[in-house]
Write an enzyme that holds these catalytic residues in place. Structure first.
Site, PDB file in Angstrom:
ATOM      1  CD  GLU A 126       2.016  -4.974   8.483  1.00  0.00           C
ATOM      2  OE1 GLU A 126       1.821  -5.246   7.286  1.00  0.00           O
ATOM      3  OE2 GLU A 126       3.135  -4.675   8.934  1.00  0.00           O
ATOM      4  CD1 TRP A 134       0.985  -0.259   2.885  1.00  0.00           C
ATOM      5  CD2 TRP A 134      -0.778   0.826   3.698  1.00  0.00           C
ATOM      6  NE1 TRP A 134       1.278   0.073   4.190  1.00  0.00           N
ATOM      7  CE2 TRP A 134       0.210   0.742   4.717  1.00  0.00           C
ATOM      8  CE3 TRP A 134      -1.980   1.466   3.993  1.00  0.00           C
ATOM      9  CZ2 TRP A 134       0.021   1.269   5.997  1.00  0.00           C
ATOM     10  CZ3 TRP A 134      -2.154   1.988   5.270  1.00  0.00           C
ATOM     11  CH2 TRP A 134      -1.175   1.882   6.250  1.00  0.00           C
ATOM     12  CG  ASP A 135       4.934   0.760   0.779  1.00  0.00           C
ATOM     13  OD1 ASP A 135       5.710   1.154   1.655  1.00  0.00           O
ATOM     14  OD2 ASP A 135       4.460  -0.389   0.778  1.00  0.00           O
ATOM     15  CE  LYS A 141       5.914  -4.086  11.308  1.00  0.00           C
ATOM     16  NZ  LYS A 141       5.708  -4.958  10.126  1.00  0.00           N
ATOM     17  CD  GLN A 142       2.911  -0.420  10.250  1.00  0.00           C
ATOM     18  OE1 GLN A 142       3.959   0.028   9.839  1.00  0.00           O
ATOM     19  NE2 GLN A 142       2.195  -1.267   9.538  1.00  0.00           N
TER      20      GLN A 142
END
Length: 799
Positions: free
Chosen positions: A493, A354-355, A613-614
């Site tokens: 994630e 998805w960057d 995680k983020q």
């Protein structure tokens, strides 16, 4: 080092792979890592070349299971060039190795302005003396199929001969990522080599399964004193050209190696090998190629350069350099997506995630033709996404979390935890929010460019099919009076299932549900705005029944968003998870960025804890302005005011390990929008993510393209509050003392070269002279119109 130069002093075997990634040279068509030319792949060095979109699929046995993985292919090594000294008695010394003890004054210099990598060193031979070596390389930006390596040998107070071996090496594998070492890595087949004249060698092969043909040709010539001998030696996997050159003080020996690369994916060629031989034969000499290469880069810098003082500006320019090497105007001619790790290494197998969500906002305002090409990559794979939705029992389009050549789901079924050595199920394919990211990119591209033709055709097809998927996926829960989206994984994630649950997936991920509601509302807006004839044509084309639209409206207003303790919950049940003892884990481990791996190795699971995680929920603040976010929640029937958002931000700031380079970036921009003093520490982390390799060895496997592009967007969009919507530029500058001065130009619709510059408490906007319509500029307290040829200066508040 200057603002345009990155230098690496000395030779550090432990740091070579990081330097190789950061010194990669590319042009959007192909890229070559910054390995020293004489090296072969091993524990220290990893020379590699990757062409955009060249993938191959192989089967391997993992943990007793047969799995298939598609990888971006490491192509034959064109860079290989080694040397040794020859003596009067006809004998020769050993081939030079950078690990030799007699190496000194070793330096690499990456010139961002000229896009060249220069290596200089001196080599002490006990029998002859000191030999100085300078090597300059480039991957050509004007002609995307060419690369050049120029080597100059200078003898200090001695005379003799230097033997040079220039080769094209087809005996390569994919070996950049250590944790993939047990997988099948041999992607090239049917390697053949040969010669095309006295100074030209060639190599051709094809990928073993995708059958992409690859042709390479190398022209190696001596410039100045002619070679005393020259011999071409094709072999099974290598095409070798050996030359012996005289060298003496004041009479350096110069060798130019020019290489051409073609694949069978190229347009307007017959066969890759013939095209490569023809191109290298017609190529100019090094000075000619350098001039046209530098001129092509100058044009890119004029369109895209960003001016920020100090070290932050140096890093931003490096990030822009690598973005343009991966996604250049040449990319607009290709069928490729945004590789998460650039064309710089093999991590994530070169897949597309998805960057583009972090990349396209920058490209839209500088290289919209590249953005459109990247969206076309998604549109060509829309039928595959619709088939995937059908297999899952859903309508519309379900795009894969990881994409490669043909749009099928490329997410691995198992992933290795290096700490425990165990292969574990990989459930990240449940990140269906990738579809919302694609829809967001379509909308933002069209807002920035005014490309209504795209919005009404390909863009509309993607947007409506993604909306259709969300409407069909949402389940109505009578007890709640709301719709729910169940069994997904969010951007975090870490959390892929409930503790002790038999099935993977989570319910009502806030980010997924809110962005799904946004997609549905945008799709409805688009259907209403389309001309009647186009609306009918589109609905017929995608077989959309008009009766579906009322449900879209209902779902877009009644999707559930969970809350706990006055903050937005990451997903339903998040507030019931155990609190982690963060201090204990920070005390026991040097880094807890990959907390999931640590806990799994301890026999535990991160699914039990309030630990991310983020950024997940906070991604909403990255994508939408505070006003837009309030309106989105209001449409859903929730009152999320500044206080609720502040508590939400605080909650997740304390519970995120930042195991992704995207995390610091998102936190920095969200905090900057909220005018929070902590923003700079996260911005600084985002700037240092790759140059300092904060993930502990991952940058050597490829740069993090989304994070690099995101730092550029952080200046362009985050610090200015820049938005493109409702046929206007919206600005709401935020104070960030560490980045209080900046300047950049952008292309807004038909206006090329609109400049924004902040300095001394003022923001200046200049619109270049043209015949175009004025630009409407909207600020929090007023709206102004700037005509072409005019400059507007805004005095900003001090805090």
């Amino acid at each position: 080092m200057s603002e345009w130069t990155w230098e690496y002093e000395g030779y550090d075997a432990d740091g070579e792979r990081l330097r190789e990634a950061l010194c990669t040279l590319g042009n959007g068509y192909f890229a070559t890592r910054g390995a020293v030319p004489e090296s072969r792949a091993g524990l220290v060095h990893y020379p590699a070349t990757y062409a955009a979109g060249v993938y191959n699929r192989l089967e391997s046995t993992v943990a007793g299971r047969r799995v298939a993985n598609e990888d971006l292919v490491n192509l034959p090594n064109w860079l290989l060039l080694r040397f040794r000294l020859r003596f009067a008695d006809g004998s020769a010394g050993p081939w030079f190795s950078p690990d030799a003890r007699q190496l000194f004054d070793h330096r690499h210099s990456l010139d961002l302005h000229r896009a060249t990598l220069t290596r200089t060193f001196r080599y002490q031979d006990e029998a002859a003396g000191v030999l100085g070596v300078e090597q300059v390389r480039l991957v050509h930006m004007a002609d995307p199929h060419l690369a050049v390596l120029r080597t100059v040998f200078t003898a200090e107070e001695w005379s003799g001969e230097v033997e040079i071996e220039s080769a094209l090496d087809g005996d390569v594998t994919n070996g950049n990522v250590h944790r993939y070492r047990s997988l099948n890595r041999h992607h090239l087949a049917h390697v053949r080599t040969g010669a095309a004249g006295a100074g030209t060698t060639w190599l051709c092969c094809r990928t073993s399964a995708s059958e992409i043909g690859i042709g390479m040709a190398a022209r190696t010539v001596a410039v100045g004193p002619p070679a005393t001998s020259s011999e071409v030696r094709p072999s099974r996997h290598r095409a070798v050209h050996r030359l012996v050159l005289p060298v003496a003080p004041g009479r350096p020996a110069v060798v130019e190696k020019t290489v051409a690369l073609h694949t069978s994916r190229d347009a307007a060629i017959g066969a890759p090998l013939g095209a490569a031989v023809d191109r290298v034969t017609a190529a100019g000499d090094f000075p000619t190629l350098l001039d046209s290469h530098v001129a092509a880069w100058a044009r890119l810098w004029r369109r895209a350069d960003i001016q920020v003082p100090g070290e932050a500006g140096r890093v931003l320019r490096l990030h822009l350099f690598h973005l343009l090497q991966t996604l250049s105007p040449h990319t607009a001619e290709l069928d490729v997506g945004v590789p998460a790790r650039g064309l710089h290494g093999e991590a994530y197998r070169g897949h597309v995630f998805w960057d583009e969500l972090f990349v396209l906002p920058y490209l839209n305002l500088h290289f919209p033709e590249v953005s459109r090409a990247l969206l076309n990559y998604r549109h060509r794979r829309l039928p595959q996404a619709c088939r995937a939705a059908g297999v899952a029992g859903r309508a519309g389009a379900m795009y894969p979390w990881q994409s490669g050549s043909d749009g099928r789901e490329e997410t691995q079924q198992l992933h290795l935890n290096p700490r425990s050595g165990r292969w574990l199920p990989d459930n990240s394919r449940l990140q269906h929010h990738v579809g919302s990211a694609i829809a967001y990119n379509v909308w933002q591209y069209c807002e920035a460019t005014g490309d209504t033709e795209y919005l009404h055709t390909k863009g509309a097809e993607m947007l409506l099919q993604i909306a259709r998927f969300w409407a069909d996926t949402a389940e109505f829960a009578p007890a709640l009076g709301r719709y729910r989206i169940r069994g997904v994984v969010g951007p975090d994630e870490y959390h892929d299932r409930y503790p002790d649950a038999a099935r993977p997936g989570l319910d009502d991920n806030a980010y997924t549900n809110v962005t799904a509601a946004w997609v549905l509302s945008r799709a409805l807006d688009l259907v209403r705005r389309l001309p009647a004839w186009r609306r009918q044509e589109l609905l017929e084309r995608i077989e959309l029944d008009g009766d579906e639209l009322p449900k879209w409206e209902e779902v877009s207003r009644r999707l559930r968003v969970p809350f706990h303790q006055g903050v937005i919950s990451q997903f339903d049940g998040y507030g019931d998870l155990t609190e982690l003892d963060w201090d204990d884990y920070r005390a026991r481990y040097d880094s807890i960025r990959r907390l999931d791996r640590i806990l799994e190795a301890e026999g535990d699971t991160v699914n039990r804890y309030q630990a991310s995680k983020q950024a997940d929920v906070l991604m909403l603040g990255y994508l939408f302005s505070p006003a837009e976010l309030r309106d989105l929640f209001r449409r859903l029937g929730y009152d999320v005011d500044d206080e609720v958002w502040r508590r939400t931000v605080d909650h997740y700031l304390q519970r995120t390990s930042h195991g992704s380079t995207l995390s610091g970036l998102v936190h920095g921009l969200v905090l900057a929008k909220a005018r929070r003093a902590e923003a700079w520490q996260y911005v600084q982390e985002a700037l240092e993510a790759d140059i300092a390799d904060i993930q502990g060895g991952t940058t050597g496997e490829g740069i993090h393209l989304g994070a690099m592009a995101g730092t550029l967007d952080l200046v362009q969009r985050g610090l200015t509050g820049l938005e493109t919507r409702e046929d206007a530029l919206w600005l709401d500058p935020v104070p960030l003392p560490a980045l209080s001065e900046y300047g950049f130009s952008l292309r807004y619709r038909s206006h090329w070269g609109v400049t924004l510059r902040r300095r001394s408490g003022q923001l200046q906007i200049r619109v270049p002279d043209s015949e175009e319509s004025p630009i409407r500029l909207v600020l929090p307290d007023r709206a102004v119109t700037i005509a072409p040829g005019e400059t507007c200066t805004l005095v900003l508040p001090e805090s």
